[in-house]
Enzyme design. Sequence first.
Site, mmCIF file in Angstrom:
data_model
loop_
_atom_site.group_PDB
_atom_site.id
_atom_site.type_symbol
_atom_site.label_atom_id
_atom_site.label_comp_id
_atom_site.label_asym_id
_atom_site.label_seq_id
_atom_site.Cartn_x
_atom_site.Cartn_y
_atom_site.Cartn_z
ATOM 1 N N GLU A 21 -6.154 50.850 -35.992
ATOM 2 C CA GLU A 21 -6.179 51.055 -33.798
ATOM 3 C C GLU A 21 -4.945 50.316 -33.952
ATOM 4 O OE1 GLU A 21 -8.389 50.033 -31.398
ATOM 5 O OE2 GLU A 21 -8.728 52.419 -30.626
ATOM 6 N N GLU A 46 -19.046 50.960 -27.572
ATOM 7 C CA GLU A 46 -18.367 51.717 -27.574
ATOM 8 C C GLU A 46 -16.820 51.716 -27.862
ATOM 9 O OE1 GLU A 46 -17.888 54.258 -24.375
ATOM 10 O OE2 GLU A 46 -20.104 55.165 -24.317
HETATM 11 P P1 NAD Z 1 -11.416 43.964 -25.524
HETATM 12 O O1 NAD Z 1 -12.453 44.087 -26.507
HETATM 13 O O2 NAD Z 1 -10.141 43.389 -26.168
HETATM 14 O O3 NAD Z 1 -11.264 43.454 -24.551
HETATM 15 C C1 NAD Z 1 -12.163 44.203 -23.349
HETATM 16 C C2 NAD Z 1 -13.607 43.563 -22.672
HETATM 17 O O4 NAD Z 1 -14.173 42.763 -23.676
HETATM 18 C C3 NAD Z 1 -12.184 43.005 -21.192
HETATM 19 O O5 NAD Z 1 -13.519 42.689 -20.557
HETATM 20 C C4 NAD Z 1 -12.470 41.608 -22.576
HETATM 21 O O6 NAD Z 1 -12.006 40.321 -21.210
HETATM 22 C C5 NAD Z 1 -14.334 41.210 -23.101
HETATM 23 N N1 NAD Z 1 -14.372 40.285 -23.573
HETATM 24 C C6 NAD Z 1 -12.881 40.214 -24.806
HETATM 25 N N2 NAD Z 1 -14.044 38.925 -25.963
HETATM 26 C C7 NAD Z 1 -15.054 39.077 -25.276
HETATM 27 C C8 NAD Z 1 -16.327 38.245 -25.794
HETATM 28 N N3 NAD Z 1 -16.035 37.052 -26.665
HETATM 29 N N4 NAD Z 1 -17.438 37.784 -25.225
HETATM 30 C C9 NAD Z 1 -17.553 39.143 -24.262
HETATM 31 N N5 NAD Z 1 -16.266 39.975 -23.404
HETATM 32 C C10 NAD Z 1 -15.045 39.265 -24.091
HETATM 33 O O7 NAD Z 1 -11.302 45.685 -25.608
HETATM 34 P P2 NAD Z 1 -9.439 45.798 -25.013
HETATM 35 O O8 NAD Z 1 -7.879 45.786 -25.189
HETATM 36 O O9 NAD Z 1 -9.614 45.482 -23.446
HETATM 37 O O10 NAD Z 1 -9.170 47.781 -24.480
HETATM 38 C C11 NAD Z 1 -9.049 48.444 -25.619
HETATM 39 C C12 NAD Z 1 -10.129 48.385 -27.118
HETATM 40 O O11 NAD Z 1 -10.738 49.411 -26.355
HETATM 41 C C13 NAD Z 1 -9.258 49.633 -28.372
HETATM 42 O O12 NAD Z 1 -9.862 49.692 -29.371
HETATM 43 C C14 NAD Z 1 -9.997 50.511 -27.691
HETATM 44 O O13 NAD Z 1 -10.772 52.177 -28.948
HETATM 45 C C15 NAD Z 1 -11.710 50.563 -27.483
HETATM 46 N N6 NAD Z 1 -12.159 51.517 -26.020
HETATM 47 C C16 NAD Z 1 -13.475 52.311 -25.943
HETATM 48 C C17 NAD Z 1 -13.937 53.079 -25.890
HETATM 49 C C18 NAD Z 1 -15.139 54.218 -26.443
HETATM 50 O O14 NAD Z 1 -15.271 54.324 -25.139
HETATM 51 N N7 NAD Z 1 -15.800 54.216 -27.954
HETATM 52 C C19 NAD Z 1 -13.034 53.878 -24.360
HETATM 53 C C20 NAD Z 1 -11.910 52.550 -24.442
HETATM 54 C C21 NAD Z 1 -11.814 51.793 -25.134
#
Ligand code: NAD
Length: 505
Positions: free
Chosen positions: A399, A266
């Site tokens: 975004e 997601e």
């Molecule tokens: P992010 O991708 O930076 O981080 C999300 C998670 O992934 C964190 O726990 C982070 O530590 C982990 N992560 C980062 N690098 C990783 C790797 N290499 N391997 C495994 N895990 C890793 O996202 P964010 O900045 O925390 O959140 C915002 C984003 O989330 C926005 O793009 C938003 O649109 C998206 N989002 C999507 C939905 C949906 O349902 N489509 C819902 C909420 C948020």
Amino acid sequence: MSDLTTNLARAEAYLARFRQNGVLNHVNGKAVAALDGSSFETLSPVDLQPLAQVAQGKAADVALAAAAAKAAFPAWRAMEGEARKALLHKIADAIEARAEEIAFVEAMDTGQSIRFMAKAAIRGAENFRYFADLAPQAQDGQSLRAKGQINMTSRTPIGPVGIITPWNTPFMLSTWKIAPALAAGCTVVHKPAEFSPLSARLLVEIAESAGLPAGVWNLVNGLGEEAGRALTEHPDIKAIGFVGESRTGAMIMKQGADTLKRVHFELGGKNPVIVFADADLERAADAAVFMIYSLNGERCTSSSRLLVEASIYDRFTAMVAEKARRIVVGHPLDPKTVVGPLIHPLHEKKVLDYIAIGRAEGATLAAGGTKVAGPGGGCYVSPTLFTNATNQMRIAQEEIFGPVLTAIPFADEAEALALANDVAYGLTGYLWTADVTRAFRFTDALEAGMIWVNSENLRHLSTPFGGVKNSGIGRDGAQWSFDFYMETKNIAFATTAHAIPKLGG
Ligand code: NAD
């Protein structure tokens, strides 16, 4: 809701344990520090002061958590669906019982205003109740008849799974991902986001206080590149449910390749709200404003692109600008606040940089566009509206994930559709029109996983949740969740002595 002073005192009482003891991991029923003793600091978005030290798990911590989830899996898988249903309802009860604590902790950890966070526990409990009720049927399949054959399908839980969540609305999102995994019979290792780790700690404690057996749900905090990466690479973790940025999803897919990880993504969005001249403009304006400025605009389903029919463009954007200017920005625990501080100075910089980019690209700032000197000096940004934008601008394509709306005019339906689809993402769309035939035609061609017609995002948990294009892979909700967390098996029974080819005599 009480006033700010009372709320602050209550929040401090709930935060004291985190300030004193930090945020520990949770493995096999026990709160534990990272094996190497390391930790990182999480900041309050209100005053940028440290809230707590957080265990910084690494590959060794993930390995222990995965071993616990693997050991707990056979008994959890074997539990009768009715028993699992009763237990998941108890978790929902326990969440509701600690609703105030969850709301205050979440507001202080994320900067989301208490007016929205007050409902976080109720929504989290609802996620558990919804999947609790489906648990007894999770393994049911179909009976499919063919000539001389009856096929029977059934589902079995895939095994221990990893859940990786982002920092926006972390409590609600964690429940949305973990409840179906548990209802399906999977055990879990959860890696929450480093910017907002507090409520994930509450959640696992709540679940075990309600009777969830040790090892069924494990928590490893840490950095994405360390703990997150290790989880996606671990051979005993059979699937990864991930919510976060599109580029992180791409990394996870690569990281999971060697162990053939099943993935559910997601991801991000740049969602259009499309307003035709025949729409109820007052309702459409309220919905557009709600969908971009609630939750600080830090929501994947936010309507961040406003496409408006040219004949009403000036009038409609003036209505939105007026509403945006009246939105109260302030302390997240102030009941009057709508927009609180953004999650972190790094994210605030990203949002302010995009505002500068929009101005440099030639869009007009019709509302907001500035940092706000809010209480505590945190990451406050005013609700912002850009008008006279084009779809090619970066503020229309990328975004921003903050309270920033980009408004673009369109001449006719064909142009509206072309603009709406001309973006890398496809999570949600919001259509406002009184013409039902157009609504059918338009939504049929709109590239999005979820579309609301004449409505803001009103979730019904039985409907599929997820995005197309760069916004995701897979769907959550009801049977879609179970299809991800479970393996489907088909067994064919011969019903006649059919002719078997005789090879070799
Ligand atoms: P992010 O991708 O930076 O981080 C999300 C998670 O992934 C964190 O726990 C982070 O530590 C982990 N992560 C980062 N690098 C990783 C790797 N290499 N391997 C495994 N895990 C890793 O996202 P964010 O900045 O925390 O959140 C915002 C984003 O989330 C926005 O793009 C938003 O649109 C998206 N989002 C999507 C939905 C949906 O349902 N489509 C819902 C909420 C948020």
